[in-house]
Write a protein that holds these residues in place. Sequence first.
Motif, PDB file in Angstrom:
ATOM      1  N   HIS A   7      46.336  17.995 -23.300  1.00  0.00           N
ATOM      2  CA  HIS A   7      45.538  18.992 -22.591  1.00  0.00           C
ATOM      3  C   HIS A   7      46.207  19.235 -21.254  1.00  0.00           C
ATOM      4  N   GLU A   8      46.526  20.471 -20.991  1.00  0.00           N
ATOM      5  CA  GLU A   8      47.183  20.859 -19.738  1.00  0.00           C
ATOM      6  C   GLU A   8      48.362  19.943 -19.399  1.00  0.00           C
TER       7      GLU A   8
ATOM      8  N   VAL B  84      38.657  15.513 -24.039  1.00  0.00           N
ATOM      9  CA  VAL B  84      39.087  16.905 -23.918  1.00  0.00           C
ATOM     10  C   VAL B  84      38.945  17.566 -25.291  1.00  0.00           C
TER      11      VAL B  84
END
Length: 506
Positions: free
Chosen positions: A166-167, A396
Amino acid sequence: MSETPPHDTADVLVVGSGIAGCAVALQAAREDADVCLITKAERPADASTDWAQGGISTARGDPEALKRDVLAASDGTADPNAVDVLVREADAAVEDVLLETLGIGFDEREDGAFDYAREAAHSERRILHVDAATGRHVLRPFLNYLDDHDRIEVRQDTAALELVTHEGRVHGVLTDEEPTGNPIYAGATVLATGGIGALYPRSTNPDGATGDGISMAALAGADVADLEYVQFHPTAFDGEEPFLLSEALRGEGAVFRNGDGRRFMTEYHSDAELAPRDVVARAVATEREETGEVVLDVSPIAFDAEFPTIAESCREHGLEGAEIPVAPCEHFLCGGIDVDDRGRTSLEGLYAVGECARTGVHGANRLASTSLLEGLVWGLRAGEAAAGRKAKPRVVDATELRDSDPALPERFSAEKFTRLQRTMNDSLGLERDPDGIARASAVLRRLKGEVDAYTRTRTSRELYELRNACVTALLIARAAGENPESRGCHHLVREDAPTAEPEVPR
Ligand SMILES: Cc1cc2nc3c(=O)[nH]c(=O)nc-3n(C[C@H](O)[C@H](O)[C@H](O)COP(=O)(O)OP(=O)(O)OC[C@H]3O[C@@H](n4cnc5c(N)ncnc54)[C@H](O)[C@@H]3O)c2cc1C
């Protein structure tokens, strides 16, 4: 935001239960982290660690001497800083974990001192061992110790299928636990998934060595390095079921003979049978081609008394005499997921240790008995670093794996694996040429495309292992194609290929 699926969390999530994964778990728990260790292994013998024979190198009080040998065996390509870490911490790590914590009873001489062994390309006797079955005598007590630890949860028969990202940060893995794709979120995720033997038709590794960690990390965007350096061991039994004949046999005095009954290694290297592994493996292959066979003659040593486990394997394979037919066989991957001296990868939250990692210690060719040591030293360092980050697991949005189509017939994976193995053997074996590498890359790309089409709607462990094997094979082919220099395990047969002189004299 989609509904959060059922999930588990850990401060530190370790994937793999060989020596490297075990060392991470131990150290992270010592640092007060809650650790979850998942492994697709159903029994210790599903990890290469359990199969290790010759032993674990120590520095035996002389780190500089070990450093010289590691650098020389690597043809001068190992990273001296990484080797410094290995040799400086070797004796303390062995003392702390293997002797004091686990109480491993390494073989001793009659006077009670350790029976240090010598192996090829080691200038001294410095290898601790238990018979020639060291791995199982290390791994089984290690797993028992972790099982009893109240900060560590070990889940067997659980495979990681994908990393949760995630990111740009890694937050854990998706597993093949029910419900399919069940995520485990973690503050730090450590890959310790071992080698790639299943990419080749003949390998010393267990079948589950499908390159999962390397593939998962690369697909998530992590850097990989030195993947062209696939090490072939010179002495695997030349039969349907290859098994390893430890380098310790040559360390004690066993010699090669070719099909004419002649010793030949002195013609290839001044250290003869004790030359670095890549040199010996190529010499054995050449002599097999020219004279029909190569045998390892164990008559100069007390084979049954000193190496009872290997002697027993020989008898089980119907081998009675002192001459054992041998052929080179895929054994170890020197490169892998690129990491620093604490096992940190290029992705935030992701670490890698052991055979799936590239620490720089082995360069283009590994010195015997340094893999268990590397797994132990880097495992402890990565465990400390991963626990020290104190990053809490974050839930997430994880990719949901789709398992909507009927399972594929069993022969599907087997057939594709056979194609992959044939391609790797023909074009990315002991000797390579640029045209062969290019042809192999094209075959592997097609194969990966076919497999990808199936993984979009199916989630079986076999299919993901096949996907991972395809990705890792492609990465190996790419690395080999990009390296025009013959060095260590990457040997180009093209006439005009430049060969470098070793930088470190022996
Ligand atoms: C026959 C043989 C003899 C050897 N002898 C020696 C020796 O004497 N000395 C030496 O230093 N080295 C030796 N080696 C090399 C050494 O054993 C290995 O390089 C080392 O043990 C690797 O340790 P590891 O922890 O990285 O991986 P492994 O011990 O292979 O463990 C990897 C683990 O990851 C698990 N895993 C893989 N993928 C997944 C996934 N997707 N999800 C969950 N779990 C997964 C596997 O099930 C396994 O438990 C030998 C190797 C072999 C095969």
